[in-house]
Scaffold this motif. Sequence first.
Motif, PDB file in Angstrom:
ATOM      1  N   ARG A  79     -30.959   9.000  20.406  1.00 45.53           N
ATOM      2  CA  ARG A  79     -32.324   8.736  20.681  1.00 45.53           C
ATOM      3  C   ARG A  79     -32.804  10.351  19.116  1.00 45.53           C
ATOM      4  O   ARG A  79     -34.017   9.877  18.593  1.00 45.53           O
ATOM      5  CB  ARG A  79     -33.091   9.718  21.930  1.00 45.53           C
ATOM      6  CG  ARG A  79     -33.033   8.792  22.696  1.00 45.53           C
ATOM      7  CD  ARG A  79     -33.616   9.322  23.340  1.00 45.53           C
ATOM      8  NE  ARG A  79     -33.668   8.985  25.307  1.00 45.53           N
ATOM      9  CZ  ARG A  79     -33.202   9.869  26.355  1.00 45.53           C
ATOM     10  NH1 ARG A  79     -33.245  11.134  26.494  1.00 45.53           N
ATOM     11  NH2 ARG A  79     -32.700   9.133  27.405  1.00 45.53           N
ATOM     12  N   ALA A  80     -32.213  11.312  18.702  1.00 46.30           N
ATOM     13  CA  ALA A  80     -32.229  12.169  17.609  1.00 46.30           C
ATOM     14  C   ALA A  80     -32.342  11.424  16.467  1.00 46.30           C
ATOM     15  O   ALA A  80     -33.179  11.330  15.447  1.00 46.30           O
ATOM     16  CB  ALA A  80     -31.887  13.087  18.063  1.00 46.30           C
ATOM     17  N   LYS A  96     -34.847   7.994  15.899  1.00 44.15           N
ATOM     18  CA  LYS A  96     -36.013   9.098  15.728  1.00 44.15           C
ATOM     19  C   LYS A  96     -36.340   9.755  13.935  1.00 44.15           C
ATOM     20  O   LYS A  96     -37.520   8.809  13.547  1.00 44.15           O
ATOM     21  CB  LYS A  96     -36.581  10.422  16.607  1.00 44.15           C
ATOM     22  CG  LYS A  96     -37.488  10.963  16.081  1.00 44.15           C
ATOM     23  CD  LYS A  96     -38.564  11.650  17.295  1.00 44.15           C
ATOM     24  CE  LYS A  96     -39.624  12.305  16.639  1.00 44.15           C
ATOM     25  NZ  LYS A  96     -40.350  13.433  17.486  1.00 44.15           N
ATOM     26  N   LYS A  97     -35.072  10.086  13.441  1.00 41.01           N
ATOM     27  CA  LYS A  97     -34.894  10.395  12.024  1.00 41.01           C
ATOM     28  C   LYS A  97     -35.197   9.275  11.319  1.00 41.01           C
ATOM     29  O   LYS A  97     -36.027   9.284  10.117  1.00 41.01           O
ATOM     30  CB  LYS A  97     -33.967  11.388  11.830  1.00 41.01           C
ATOM     31  CG  LYS A  97     -33.733  12.171  10.801  1.00 41.01           C
ATOM     32  CD  LYS A  97     -32.570  12.370  10.740  1.00 41.01           C
ATOM     33  CE  LYS A  97     -31.906  12.893   9.402  1.00 41.01           C
ATOM     34  NZ  LYS A  97     -30.876  14.148   9.014  1.00 41.01           N
ATOM     35  N   LEU A 142     -36.470   6.082  11.956  1.00 42.72           N
ATOM     36  CA  LEU A 142     -37.982   5.543  12.057  1.00 42.72           C
ATOM     37  C   LEU A 142     -38.387   6.590  11.455  1.00 42.72           C
ATOM     38  O   LEU A 142     -39.987   5.783  10.801  1.00 42.72           O
ATOM     39  CB  LEU A 142     -38.477   5.212  13.030  1.00 42.72           C
ATOM     40  CG  LEU A 142     -37.291   3.883  14.259  1.00 42.72           C
ATOM     41  CD1 LEU A 142     -38.264   4.343  15.965  1.00 42.72           C
ATOM     42  CD2 LEU A 142     -37.582   3.233  13.845  1.00 42.72           C
ATOM     43  N   ASP A 143     -38.639   7.813  10.982  1.00 44.84           N
ATOM     44  CA  ASP A 143     -39.739   8.279  10.502  1.00 44.84           C
ATOM     45  C   ASP A 143     -38.869   8.309   9.067  1.00 44.84           C
ATOM     46  O   ASP A 143     -40.080   8.514   8.087  1.00 44.84           O
ATOM     47  CB  ASP A 143     -39.563   9.919  10.815  1.00 44.84           C
ATOM     48  CG  ASP A 143     -39.551  10.510  12.059  1.00 44.84           C
ATOM     49  OD1 ASP A 143     -41.041   9.524  12.726  1.00 44.84           O
ATOM     50  OD2 ASP A 143     -39.077  11.689  12.679  1.00 44.84           O
TER      51      ASP A 143
END
Length: 81
Positions: A64-65, A68-69, A71-72
């Motif tokens: 997940r991390a 998220k990274k 996508l950011d």
Amino acid sequence: MTRPSLPNPLAPVGYRRDGRPIYPILDASPEHDPNKPDDGPGTGGVTQDNLSRLLAREKTQGGRAAVKKLLDGLVSATPRS
């Protein structure tokens, strides 16, 4: 009746292959097997099932991390009009 004398703690009981001495461990009991796990209460041991569950959770959180990274990074890289 005489008591057997204890070995000298400063004298090696053997030598390793590379020549380093092996000294006796003071206050060690000959009945205690360090390779045998203690079954007493409060040992803090982790069962295989618990370990598998914890590792699966860590793997999921890591995935997940990473998403998220990514996508950011993609959101900040897209040009805004």
